[in-house]
Design an enzyme around this catalytic site. Sequence first.
Site, PDB file in Angstrom:
ATOM      1  CG  ASP A  49      -1.961  -1.064   1.231  1.00 28.45           C
ATOM      2  OD1 ASP A  49      -2.247  -1.585   0.139  1.00 28.45           O
ATOM      3  OD2 ASP A  49      -2.480  -1.372   2.318  1.00 28.45           O
ATOM      4  NE  ARG A  50       0.586   8.275  -2.255  1.00 30.63           N
ATOM      5  CZ  ARG A  50       0.008   9.333  -2.810  1.00 30.63           C
ATOM      6  NH1 ARG A  50      -1.224   9.224  -3.291  1.00 30.63           N
ATOM      7  NH2 ARG A  50       0.625  10.492  -2.886  1.00 30.63           N
TER       8      ARG A  50
END
Length: 323
Positions: free
Chosen positions: A146-147
């Site tokens: 995930d970012r």
Amino acid sequence: MKAPEDVRQGVRRVSVDEDNEGQRLDNFLLAQLRGVPKSIIYRVIRKGEVRVNKGRVKPDTRLKAGDEVRIPPVTVKEKPQQVSPGARVQGVMEAAVVFENEQMLVVNKPAGIAVHGGSGLSFGLIEVLRSARPEARFLELVHRLDRDTSGLVMVAKKRSALRFLQEELRQRRIRKHYHALVAGNWPTASGQVDQPLLRYEMPNGERRVRVDDAGKSSLTLFRSLSDFAGYSLVEASPVTGRTHQIRVHAMWAGHPIAGDDKYMDDGSLKAFRATGGQRLMLHARALEFSLPVSGEKVRLEAPYDEAFQQVLERLASRQNSGR
């Protein structure tokens, strides 16, 4: 920004190298003709315009090292010029490489950087690496983070390494260990959450995940590492690899990850922000895997970034001063 133009390429004859041996013809052409729709690629194969060693072939033909592939003239849409990652971000990403050999590299991805561009982002980790290494013939993500999650990400430098590592992931032979700061005191030294996860879409189009009997089976192992006032540092080891798995399993257990603006309730999120925490407190800490080609067993660990470390130090200091 200029509008994309149509560019017609002439006949090309490409020799298949060892790294592409065993690849399907259609997938080989998709890589060679980036930007060309699949429908056109299948059409030129069907019409016999694509030849392998001067013979007609089918889309599922497996290529061998040394094969000569005739690629006919096709029209490629020239992409509009993209924003290029600057020298500073390239330097940051190169400095984050913690392991590298001829087949692969592993990066300690900073929080806030996506693994790839898209959805309004001009570039991500993989685009930065490609810009920093223009001579690299092949760089592809093996898996994703995930970012807002920091930590270890594997990148293949050869197609054969990508196939090997992705098969290792499918067979669950690669072990991933995350560190997460969660709300509340984790009740046991170790345990597991075995709950099915279902992806769904919010009214605004945002994708989320929830525990649901209609979802896919998902298993995360948890181990308590240390306790603070109101928080616990835990190790989370996902056995399966579902989207947002650790974040949703931690929430389901009653201990959402600190700083998680998707799955933490507003009151708890506000309380965490008041301690000075500004990021999602989830870090891909360690990887255990076998190297492509040699089969050597490797364990890699990535240190916390400054923001993660500072939160832990503030909580420890607050706890010690309260005694």
